[in-house]
Write a protein that holds these residues in place. Structure first.
Motif, PDB file in Angstrom:
ATOM      1  N   LYS A  80       1.181   6.989  -6.560  1.00 50.36           N
ATOM      2  CA  LYS A  80       0.078   7.936  -6.717  1.00 50.36           C
ATOM      3  C   LYS A  80       0.537   9.362  -6.387  1.00 50.36           C
ATOM      4  O   LYS A  80       0.120  10.326  -7.040  1.00 50.36           O
ATOM      5  CB  LYS A  80      -1.087   7.539  -5.805  1.00 50.36           C
ATOM      6  CG  LYS A  80      -2.345   8.394  -5.985  1.00 50.36           C
ATOM      7  CD  LYS A  80      -3.488   7.853  -5.127  1.00 50.36           C
ATOM      8  CE  LYS A  80      -4.782   8.611  -5.404  1.00 50.36           C
ATOM      9  NZ  LYS A  80      -4.663  10.036  -5.063  1.00 50.36           N
ATOM     10  N   LEU A  81       1.421   9.493  -5.386  1.00 46.64           N
ATOM     11  CA  LEU A  81       1.938  10.812  -5.016  1.00 46.64           C
ATOM     12  C   LEU A  81       2.619  11.476  -6.205  1.00 46.64           C
ATOM     13  O   LEU A  81       2.382  12.659  -6.488  1.00 46.64           O
ATOM     14  CB  LEU A  81       2.923  10.673  -3.851  1.00 46.64           C
ATOM     15  CG  LEU A  81       3.644  11.949  -3.410  1.00 46.64           C
ATOM     16  CD1 LEU A  81       2.665  12.918  -2.751  1.00 46.64           C
ATOM     17  CD2 LEU A  81       4.779  11.603  -2.440  1.00 46.64           C
TER      18      LEU A  81
ATOM     19  N   PHE B 292       0.173  12.277   1.603  1.00 49.09           N
ATOM     20  CA  PHE B 292       0.608  10.924   1.252  1.00 49.09           C
ATOM     21  C   PHE B 292       0.380   9.959   2.410  1.00 49.09           C
ATOM     22  O   PHE B 292      -0.140   8.846   2.224  1.00 49.09           O
ATOM     23  CB  PHE B 292       2.086  10.945   0.866  1.00 49.09           C
ATOM     24  CG  PHE B 292       2.779   9.625   0.995  1.00 49.09           C
ATOM     25  CD1 PHE B 292       2.548   8.598   0.081  1.00 49.09           C
ATOM     26  CD2 PHE B 292       3.663   9.398   2.049  1.00 49.09           C
ATOM     27  CE1 PHE B 292       3.187   7.368   0.210  1.00 49.09           C
ATOM     28  CE2 PHE B 292       4.300   8.178   2.180  1.00 49.09           C
ATOM     29  CZ  PHE B 292       4.065   7.160   1.267  1.00 49.09           C
TER      30      PHE B 292
ATOM     31  N   VAL C  18       0.839  -1.203   0.000  1.00 42.93           N
ATOM     32  CA  VAL C  18       0.000   0.000   0.000  1.00 42.93           C
ATOM     33  C   VAL C  18       0.875   1.255   0.000  1.00 42.93           C
ATOM     34  O   VAL C  18       0.603   2.227  -0.716  1.00 42.93           O
ATOM     35  CB  VAL C  18      -0.940  -0.002   1.222  1.00 42.93           C
ATOM     36  CG1 VAL C  18      -1.584   1.378   1.431  1.00 42.93           C
ATOM     37  CG2 VAL C  18      -2.020  -1.061   1.057  1.00 42.93           C
TER      38      VAL C  18
ATOM     39  N   GLU D 217       2.279   1.732  -3.499  1.00 42.76           N
ATOM     40  CA  GLU D 217       1.220   2.193  -4.401  1.00 42.76           C
ATOM     41  C   GLU D 217       0.914   3.679  -4.153  1.00 42.76           C
ATOM     42  O   GLU D 217       0.707   4.454  -5.102  1.00 42.76           O
ATOM     43  CB  GLU D 217      -0.042   1.369  -4.196  1.00 42.76           C
ATOM     44  CG  GLU D 217       0.059  -0.065  -4.685  1.00 42.76           C
ATOM     45  CD  GLU D 217      -1.145  -0.894  -4.260  1.00 42.76           C
ATOM     46  OE1 GLU D 217      -2.174  -0.286  -3.865  1.00 42.76           O
ATOM     47  OE2 GLU D 217      -1.071  -2.137  -4.309  1.00 42.76           O
ATOM     48  N   SER D 218       0.915   4.074  -2.886  1.00 43.65           N
ATOM     49  CA  SER D 218       0.623   5.467  -2.552  1.00 43.65           C
ATOM     50  C   SER D 218       1.758   6.394  -2.975  1.00 43.65           C
ATOM     51  O   SER D 218       1.512   7.551  -3.351  1.00 43.65           O
ATOM     52  CB  SER D 218       0.351   5.605  -1.046  1.00 43.65           C
ATOM     53  OG  SER D 218      -0.765   4.826  -0.659  1.00 43.65           O
TER      54      SER D 218
ATOM     55  N   THR E  40      -6.164   4.037   2.331  1.00 45.48           N
ATOM     56  CA  THR E  40      -6.178   2.888   1.414  1.00 45.48           C
ATOM     57  C   THR E  40      -6.106   1.575   2.178  1.00 45.48           C
ATOM     58  O   THR E  40      -6.836   0.617   1.877  1.00 45.48           O
ATOM     59  CB  THR E  40      -5.010   2.990   0.420  1.00 45.48           C
ATOM     60  OG1 THR E  40      -5.128   4.209  -0.316  1.00 45.48           O
ATOM     61  CG2 THR E  40      -4.998   1.812  -0.532  1.00 45.48           C
TER      62      THR E  40
ATOM     63  N   GLU F 226      -3.204   9.177   2.734  1.00 41.89           N
ATOM     64  CA  GLU F 226      -3.614   8.279   1.656  1.00 41.89           C
ATOM     65  C   GLU F 226      -3.251   6.834   1.985  1.00 41.89           C
ATOM     66  O   GLU F 226      -4.040   5.908   1.753  1.00 41.89           O
ATOM     67  CB  GLU F 226      -2.948   8.709   0.347  1.00 41.89           C
ATOM     68  CG  GLU F 226      -3.161   7.770  -0.830  1.00 41.89           C
ATOM     69  CD  GLU F 226      -4.589   7.798  -1.342  1.00 41.89           C
ATOM     70  OE1 GLU F 226      -4.977   6.830  -2.029  1.00 41.89           O
ATOM     71  OE2 GLU F 226      -5.321   8.774  -1.060  1.00 41.89           O
ATOM     72  N   CYS F 227      -2.061   6.617   2.538  1.00 34.34           N
ATOM     73  CA  CYS F 227      -1.651   5.263   2.940  1.00 34.34           C
ATOM     74  C   CYS F 227      -2.625   4.681   3.959  1.00 34.34           C
ATOM     75  O   CYS F 227      -3.090   3.539   3.827  1.00 34.34           O
ATOM     76  CB  CYS F 227      -0.246   5.295   3.534  1.00 34.34           C
ATOM     77  SG  CYS F 227       1.080   5.623   2.367  1.00 34.34           S
TER      78      CYS F 227
END
Length: 325
Positions: free
Chosen positions: A68-69, A109, A61, A64-65, A116, A112-113
């Motif tokens: 995305k960042l 960020f 995760v 992935e984050s 998610t 977001e982690c």
């Protein structure tokens, strides 16, 4: 001495524009309640210590984050990354002036982690108890000089190997190896991995402060080294130099201390230095010229110790030549 030092290594650099084009080494600590980000084991196929890093669900995760960042913020480029069991390292390049300060983007960020992971694993403790994945804040080291980007990159990539060596060979921290610096062979006591810190700064102040060249710039460098968790390197001979040593100790920063006397199994450093060694915050490098600390320090000899400290401070990560005694 001008700054007000505090113990936290998560403070920002005073006067630095965190929207500007710059490269940073970022470290974020996992919260105690979050699962490990990875597991690190030895690759049995290799004769040398070679780590295998396996990401956990939480680590996946995080990666992935990070992807995305960089997609959400085109000004950010992630140059390298590694998820350790209890923390995350990555080098980020702010390629052009950003719309937000770096800290704001990294706070988003981390959120977001957490978001998610909780969505993906709704029965996890993080989700049921609404807990964060990371501790508050982060540590940043800033590229201020030539070669720092490569040093940061090598430090991140080599982190799993250092972790594995510490776990497999804890005796290395008190093992008598020799550091080769030119023709010199120096005894070692303490945390050898301080040699691999990408931010090492040589501390030397003339007894007459006004005789120290470019002192204002050096003070800024030493303060930044202490702030970001780098390593100060010096014999720390005069009182002004010892102020920076004490500030580093107070702040939790690493120290490489240059001395000229020997240590034996029965004659270990005095208590404060021993405690710093056992905490992994000190490496003593000794020329081993004397059996005990000399009572006087002549100018020429002090210059020799300072020259050695200067050379060690310029060692890039993974370049120190360590030899058996």
């Amino acid at each position: 001495m001008e700054p007000d030092f505090r113990h936290s290594q998560k403070r920002r650099c005073r006067g630095h524009d965190y929207r500007s084009r710059c490269i940073y080494l970022i470290t974020m600590m996992k919260s105690p309640d979050a699962p490990p980000f990875s597991s690190i084991s030895a690759d049995r196929r290799c004769s040398k210590v070679s780590p295998l890093v396996e990401l956990s669900a939480a680590g996946k995760v995080v990666y992935e984050s990070l992807d995305k960042l960089s997609r959400d913020h085109p000004a950010l480029s992630i140059l390298c990354r590694v998820a350790m069991p209890d923390h995350l390292h990555f080098v980020v390049f702010v390629t052009e002036r950003a719309e937000q300060p770096l800290g704001s983007m990294l706070t988003a960020f981390k959120a977001e982690c957490s978001r998610t992971y909780k969505t993906r694993y709704p029965l996890s403790a993080l989700a049921t108890e609404d807990l964060p994945m990371f501790e508050p804040g982060f540590n940043d080291k800033i590229v201020f000089r030539a070669g720092a980007k490569e040093a940061f990159y090598n430090y991140v990539i080599d982190n799993p190997r250092r972790y594995l060596v510490k776990r497999l060979y804890p005796e290395y921290f008190f093992h008598k190896l020799v550091l080769a610096v030119g023709a010199k062979r120096c005894g070692l006591y303490g945390n050898l991995f301080l040699l691999d810190n990408p931010v090492k700064s040589f501390v030397k102040i003339s007894r007459v402060r006004s005789h120290t060249p470019d002192l204002d710039r050096k003070i800024k460098e030493w303060n930044e080294t202490i702030r970001c968790g780098g390593v100060l390197v010096s014999p720390f001979i005069n009182p002004d130099e010892k102020e920076y040593r004490d500030a580093a100790i107070k702040n939790g920063t690493g120290i490489i201390l240059i001395v000229d006397y020997r240590f034996t199994d029965r004659q270990k450093p005095y208590k404060e230095l021993f405690d710093l060694c056992s905490e992994g915050r000190l490496l003593i490098v000794s020329t081993e010229e004397f059996a005990a600390p000399p009572k006087t320090m002549h100018y020429t000899h002090a210059q020799e110790l300072n020259a050695l400290a200067s050379q060690i401070a310029t060692l890039a990560p993974r370049t120190a030549l360590l030899l058996p005694r």
